[in-house]
Design an enzyme around this catalytic site. Structure first.
Site, PDB file in Angstrom:
ATOM      1  N   ASN A   1      22.353   9.633  40.351  1.00 28.48           N
ATOM      2  CA  ASN A   1      20.907   9.067  40.423  1.00 28.48           C
ATOM      3  C   ASN A   1      20.486   8.763  41.715  1.00 28.48           C
ATOM      4  O   ASN A   1      21.053   8.201  42.697  1.00 28.48           O
ATOM      5  CB  ASN A   1      20.849   7.813  39.578  1.00 28.48           C
ATOM      6  CG  ASN A   1      19.456   7.592  39.292  1.00 28.48           C
ATOM      7  OD1 ASN A   1      18.291   7.568  39.847  1.00 28.48           O
ATOM      8  ND2 ASN A   1      19.068   7.195  37.886  1.00 28.48           N
TER       9      ASN A   1
ATOM     10  N   ARG B   1       0.699  -1.249  -0.161  1.00 28.62           N
ATOM     11  CA  ARG B   1      -0.007   0.131   0.033  1.00 28.62           C
ATOM     12  C   ARG B   1       0.830   1.374   0.168  1.00 28.62           C
ATOM     13  O   ARG B   1       1.965   1.291   0.804  1.00 28.62           O
ATOM     14  CB  ARG B   1      -0.786   0.002   1.278  1.00 28.62           C
ATOM     15  CG  ARG B   1      -0.149   0.126   2.490  1.00 28.62           C
ATOM     16  CD  ARG B   1      -0.906  -0.492   3.815  1.00 28.62           C
ATOM     17  NE  ARG B   1      -0.156  -1.298   4.504  1.00 28.62           N
ATOM     18  CZ  ARG B   1       0.371  -0.818   5.340  1.00 28.62           C
ATOM     19  NH1 ARG B   1       0.423   0.525   5.648  1.00 28.62           N
ATOM     20  NH2 ARG B   1       1.326  -1.562   6.104  1.00 28.62           N
TER      21      ARG B   1
ATOM     22  N   HIS C   1      17.397  14.961  28.997  1.00 31.89           N
ATOM     23  CA  HIS C   1      18.256  14.203  29.929  1.00 31.89           C
ATOM     24  C   HIS C   1      18.719  12.711  29.371  1.00 31.89           C
ATOM     25  O   HIS C   1      17.923  12.271  28.428  1.00 31.89           O
ATOM     26  CB  HIS C   1      17.770  14.302  31.161  1.00 31.89           C
ATOM     27  CG  HIS C   1      16.600  13.353  31.484  1.00 31.89           C
ATOM     28  ND1 HIS C   1      15.424  13.613  31.088  1.00 31.89           N
ATOM     29  CD2 HIS C   1      16.693  11.756  31.944  1.00 31.89           C
ATOM     30  CE1 HIS C   1      14.609  12.712  31.446  1.00 31.89           C
ATOM     31  NE2 HIS C   1      15.508  11.651  31.811  1.00 31.89           N
TER      32      HIS C   1
ATOM     33  N   HIS D   1      13.656  23.268  29.891  1.00 33.25           N
ATOM     34  CA  HIS D   1      13.091  22.222  30.215  1.00 33.25           C
ATOM     35  C   HIS D   1      12.357  21.775  28.663  1.00 33.25           C
ATOM     36  O   HIS D   1      12.200  20.456  28.216  1.00 33.25           O
ATOM     37  CB  HIS D   1      11.675  22.503  31.128  1.00 33.25           C
ATOM     38  CG  HIS D   1      10.773  21.596  31.360  1.00 33.25           C
ATOM     39  ND1 HIS D   1      11.092  20.517  32.296  1.00 33.25           N
ATOM     40  CD2 HIS D   1       9.511  21.089  30.597  1.00 33.25           C
ATOM     41  CE1 HIS D   1      10.017  19.551  32.286  1.00 33.25           C
ATOM     42  NE2 HIS D   1       9.150  19.884  31.481  1.00 33.25           N
TER      43      HIS D   1
ATOM     44  N   CYS E   1       9.040  20.153  37.559  1.00 30.59           N
ATOM     45  CA  CYS E   1      10.037  19.118  37.042  1.00 30.59           C
ATOM     46  C   CYS E   1      11.381  19.069  38.108  1.00 30.59           C
ATOM     47  O   CYS E   1      11.800  19.988  38.522  1.00 30.59           O
ATOM     48  CB  CYS E   1      10.668  19.710  35.626  1.00 30.59           C
ATOM     49  SG  CYS E   1      11.805  19.053  35.206  1.00 30.59           S
TER      50      CYS E   1
ATOM     51  N   GLN F   1      21.428   9.562  30.746  1.00 33.45           N
ATOM     52  CA  GLN F   1      21.886   8.951  31.891  1.00 33.45           C
ATOM     53  C   GLN F   1      23.221   8.226  31.654  1.00 33.45           C
ATOM     54  O   GLN F   1      23.617   8.025  30.466  1.00 33.45           O
ATOM     55  CB  GLN F   1      21.048   7.441  32.331  1.00 33.45           C
ATOM     56  CG  GLN F   1      19.701   8.229  32.779  1.00 33.45           C
ATOM     57  CD  GLN F   1      19.212   7.166  33.544  1.00 33.45           C
ATOM     58  OE1 GLN F   1      19.413   6.401  34.307  1.00 33.45           O
ATOM     59  NE2 GLN F   1      17.731   7.203  33.298  1.00 33.45           N
TER      60      GLN F   1
ATOM     61  N   GLU G   1      29.113  -7.198  20.605  1.00 31.41           N
ATOM     62  CA  GLU G   1      29.646  -6.442  19.684  1.00 31.41           C
ATOM     63  C   GLU G   1      31.223  -6.601  19.758  1.00 31.41           C
ATOM     64  O   GLU G   1      31.919  -6.551  18.779  1.00 31.41           O
ATOM     65  CB  GLU G   1      29.359  -4.968  19.940  1.00 31.41           C
ATOM     66  CG  GLU G   1      27.963  -4.934  19.329  1.00 31.41           C
ATOM     67  CD  GLU G   1      27.410  -3.091  19.593  1.00 31.41           C
ATOM     68  OE1 GLU G   1      28.379  -2.613  19.623  1.00 31.41           O
ATOM     69  OE2 GLU G   1      26.343  -2.910  19.208  1.00 31.41           O
TER      70      GLU G   1
ATOM     71  N   VAL H   1      13.131  14.341  43.937  1.00 33.99           N
ATOM     72  CA  VAL H   1      12.357  13.370  44.684  1.00 33.99           C
ATOM     73  C   VAL H   1      13.226  13.055  45.774  1.00 33.99           C
ATOM     74  O   VAL H   1      12.717  12.801  47.006  1.00 33.99           O
ATOM     75  CB  VAL H   1      11.767  12.234  43.879  1.00 33.99           C
ATOM     76  CG1 VAL H   1      11.052  11.187  44.476  1.00 33.99           C
ATOM     77  CG2 VAL H   1      11.143  12.731  42.645  1.00 33.99           C
TER      78      VAL H   1
ATOM     79  N   CYS I   1      14.623  20.527  36.318  1.00 30.88           N
ATOM     80  CA  CYS I   1      14.782  21.988  36.035  1.00 30.88           C
ATOM     81  C   CYS I   1      15.657  22.700  37.151  1.00 30.88           C
ATOM     82  O   CYS I   1      15.704  22.177  38.136  1.00 30.88           O
ATOM     83  CB  CYS I   1      13.494  22.796  35.998  1.00 30.88           C
ATOM     84  SG  CYS I   1      12.749  22.541  34.378  1.00 30.88           S
TER      85      CYS I   1
ATOM     86  N   GLU J   1       8.283 -11.569  17.030  1.00 30.29           N
ATOM     87  CA  GLU J   1       9.555 -11.186  17.421  1.00 30.29           C
ATOM     88  C   GLU J   1      10.097 -11.687  18.632  1.00 30.29           C
ATOM     89  O   GLU J   1      11.317 -11.724  18.921  1.00 30.29           O
ATOM     90  CB  GLU J   1       9.291  -9.411  17.670  1.00 30.29           C
ATOM     91  CG  GLU J   1       9.501  -8.576  16.477  1.00 30.29           C
ATOM     92  CD  GLU J   1       7.949  -8.478  15.753  1.00 30.29           C
ATOM     93  OE1 GLU J   1       7.262  -9.303  16.030  1.00 30.29           O
ATOM     94  OE2 GLU J   1       7.953  -7.778  14.888  1.00 30.29           O
TER      95      GLU J   1
ATOM     96  N   HIS K   1      28.478   3.023  22.347  1.00 27.13           N
ATOM     97  CA  HIS K   1      29.200   1.604  22.163  1.00 27.13           C
ATOM     98  C   HIS K   1      30.467   2.273  22.008  1.00 27.13           C
ATOM     99  O   HIS K   1      30.817   2.535  20.962  1.00 27.13           O
ATOM    100  CB  HIS K   1      28.671   0.476  21.372  1.00 27.13           C
ATOM    101  CG  HIS K   1      27.359   0.078  22.028  1.00 27.13           C
ATOM    102  ND1 HIS K   1      26.432  -0.547  21.405  1.00 27.13           N
ATOM    103  CD2 HIS K   1      26.854  -0.143  23.555  1.00 27.13           C
ATOM    104  CE1 HIS K   1      25.385  -1.162  21.935  1.00 27.13           C
ATOM    105  NE2 HIS K   1      25.839  -0.738  23.327  1.00 27.13           N
TER     106      HIS K   1
ATOM    107  N   SER L   1       8.855   9.830  31.632  1.00 26.54           N
ATOM    108  CA  SER L   1       7.801  10.381  31.806  1.00 26.54           C
ATOM    109  C   SER L   1       8.146  12.060  31.618  1.00 26.54           C
ATOM    110  O   SER L   1       7.402  12.930  31.811  1.00 26.54           O
ATOM    111  CB  SER L   1       7.246  10.268  33.119  1.00 26.54           C
ATOM    112  OG  SER L   1       7.942  10.329  33.990  1.00 26.54           O
TER     113      SER L   1
HETATM  114  P1  H2U Z   1      14.339   8.436  32.553  1.00 24.58           P
HETATM  115  O1  H2U Z   1      15.341   8.967  31.633  1.00 24.58           O
HETATM  116  O2  H2U Z   1      14.155   6.860  32.706  1.00 24.58           O
HETATM  117  O3  H2U Z   1      13.209   9.216  32.752  1.00 24.58           O
HETATM  118  O4  H2U Z   1      15.227   8.431  34.028  1.00 24.58           O
HETATM  119  C1  H2U Z   1      15.085   9.689  34.790  1.00 24.58           C
HETATM  120  C2  H2U Z   1      16.252   9.241  36.027  1.00 24.58           C
HETATM  121  O5  H2U Z   1      16.326  10.196  36.886  1.00 24.58           O
HETATM  122  C3  H2U Z   1      15.723   8.136  36.583  1.00 24.58           C
HETATM  123  O6  H2U Z   1      16.640   6.993  36.639  1.00 24.58           O
HETATM  124  C4  H2U Z   1      16.284   9.613  38.157  1.00 24.58           C
HETATM  125  C5  H2U Z   1      15.587   8.445  37.937  1.00 24.58           C
HETATM  126  O7  H2U Z   1      15.789   7.325  38.870  1.00 24.58           O
HETATM  127  N1  H2U Z   1      15.674  10.496  39.273  1.00 24.58           N
HETATM  128  C6  H2U Z   1      16.516  10.876  40.009  1.00 24.58           C
HETATM  129  O8  H2U Z   1      17.729  10.585  40.141  1.00 24.58           O
HETATM  130  N2  H2U Z   1      15.911  11.918  41.246  1.00 24.58           N
HETATM  131  C7  H2U Z   1      14.820  12.587  41.060  1.00 24.58           C
HETATM  132  O9  H2U Z   1      14.312  13.372  41.861  1.00 24.58           O
HETATM  133  C8  H2U Z   1      13.859  11.917  40.105  1.00 24.58           C
HETATM  134  C9  H2U Z   1      14.202  10.853  39.079  1.00 24.58           C
HETATM  135 ZN    ZN Z   2      12.653  20.605  33.710  1.00 21.51          ZN
END
Ligand code: H2U
Ligand code: ZN
Length: 341
Positions: free
Chosen positions: A74, A29, A162, A111, A49, A164, A178, A58, A52, A312, A276, A157
């Site tokens: 983290n 198609r 950002h 942001h 956020c 890691q 690899e 958290v 930010c 898959e 990598h 979310s």
């Molecule tokens: P994502 O890329 O999967 O959204 O990960 C965001 C990371 O940020 C996640 O590993 C960390 C989470 O553990 N985080 C913090 O270290 N401190 C916070 O206050 C919230 C999220």
């Molecule tokens: Zn932000």
């Protein structure tokens, strides 16, 4: 039997040793390229956020009023920087200790600006941070995994741009595969595998972007519809070894590639991407070529995704859209002007 790429066939991934089933006859198609309303980018600052500048995380800490790239440990690390329990040797219930470090890298205080909407200088700062983190952690760990998980569809979310970095004493299975396959290729052909790929693809139908140092392609063996591979056109095993001009040209191609991605469905294109490079061991690394993979889940529009399920999960990855057609579609949108600008 001759190979007819318009008929069902399998393609081999020389980097991992895997295969992908390609079913181009199902693509019959004509592609309508569903036009959806462009997704507006998020605001430059979001008081809720946790990434930010100046906001509370958290974990209880407060982010500094950072102006460039910002790295922090983290708060919920997947890896702990301490020796774990001893390895077991039961052939059926085998386990081993795995310690390490995980950090979060905020690309920008803004942001609402993901990679394609950062300036080349800002992207260069992200690259320098990736390289510095890799060098620092590579002094203590065998593998340093730099990655970005982007978009709610990928389980991320928070739109704040950002990535890691996770570092481990062991080399995890993808880079380990690899490593083995690149080593075998060098032994057999006397050349680095991905340098050969870069040379063969430079002017090819799967190429999206090319500059003096870098090449972005939809690999011949891509499993995800719009999967890409970012390759150096020169010998380099690890990110910290990149020269300043090679980092600038990398910033340029990253911006172009991610701009094409966003423009394809006029949305902040979700993906998991990551780098990598050669492990930090005493082994020679001449078989290794540094590279980045982009694995986007989208298939047909900003909301219609590819599921890796059924065949898959139980047999091997399958795709309808050929890598060549995916490359053509990505070449068909701008790599210069972002839809939101
Ligand atoms: P994502 O890329 O999967 O959204 O990960 C965001 C990371 O940020 C996640 O590993 C960390 C989470 O553990 N985080 C913090 O270290 N401190 C916070 O206050 C919230 C999220
Ligand atoms: Zn932000």
């Amino acid at each position: 039997m001759t190979f007819d790429p318009a008929r069902p066939h399998r393609r081999f991934n020389p980097l991992t040793g895997g295969w992908v089933q390609v079913s181009p006859q199902r693509m019959g198609r004509p592609w309508q390229g569903e036009v959806s309303e462009p997704d507006p980018p998020p605001p430059a600052y979001d008081p809720t956020c946790y990434l930010c500048p100046g906001n509370a995380r958290v974990g209880g800490e407060t982010n500094p009023a950072y102006e460039g790239v910002h790295v922090f440990d983290n708060d919920f690390p997947a890896l702990l920087d301490e020796p774990g329990s001893a390895a077991g040797d039961d052939p059926l219930f085998r386990a081993e200790a795995s310690g390490g470090v995980s950090r979060v890298i905020c690309f920008s205080p803004d942001h609402g600006r993901s990679l394609p909407r950062l300036s080349p200088a800002q992207i260069r700062a992200v690259i320098d941070t990736w390289a510095d983190q890799t060098a620092e952690l590579g002094a203590r760990f065998a593998h340093v995994q730099v990655f970005e998980n982007k978009g709610a569809m990928m389980g991320c979310s928070n739109p704040h741009p950002h990535g890691q970095v996770w570092a481990t004493a062991h080399v995890p299975q993808e880079p380990a595969a690899e490593d083995a396959r690149q080593r075998a290729y060098l032994a057999e052909h006397g050349r680095a595998m991905l340098l050969d790929v870069a040379e063969r693809e430079a002017a090819g139908e799967r190429t999206l972007e090319v500059n003096a140092d870098w090449l972005a392609i939809v690999p011949f063996w891509a499993a995800w519809p719009f999967e890409t591979l970012l390759l150096p056109r020169f010998r380099v095993a690890r990110m910290p070894d990149l020269a300043p001009t090679q980092r600038d040209s990398l910033a340029a191609i990253l911006k172009a590639l991610t701009t094409r991605y966003d423009n394809l469905f006029r949305t902040s294109f979700p993906y998991s991407m990551g780098w990598h490079g050669a492990p930090f061991t005493d082994e020679p690394a001449d078989h290794w070529q540094l590279h980045a993979h982009f694995y986007p889940p989208l298939l047909r529009s900003a909301s219609v995704r590819k599921f890796m399920v059924g065949y898959e999960m139980l047999a091997e990855p399958q795709r309808d859209l050929t890598p060549e057609r995916a490359a053509e579609m990505l070449r068909g949108v701008s790599g210069i002007v972002h839809y939101a600008d």
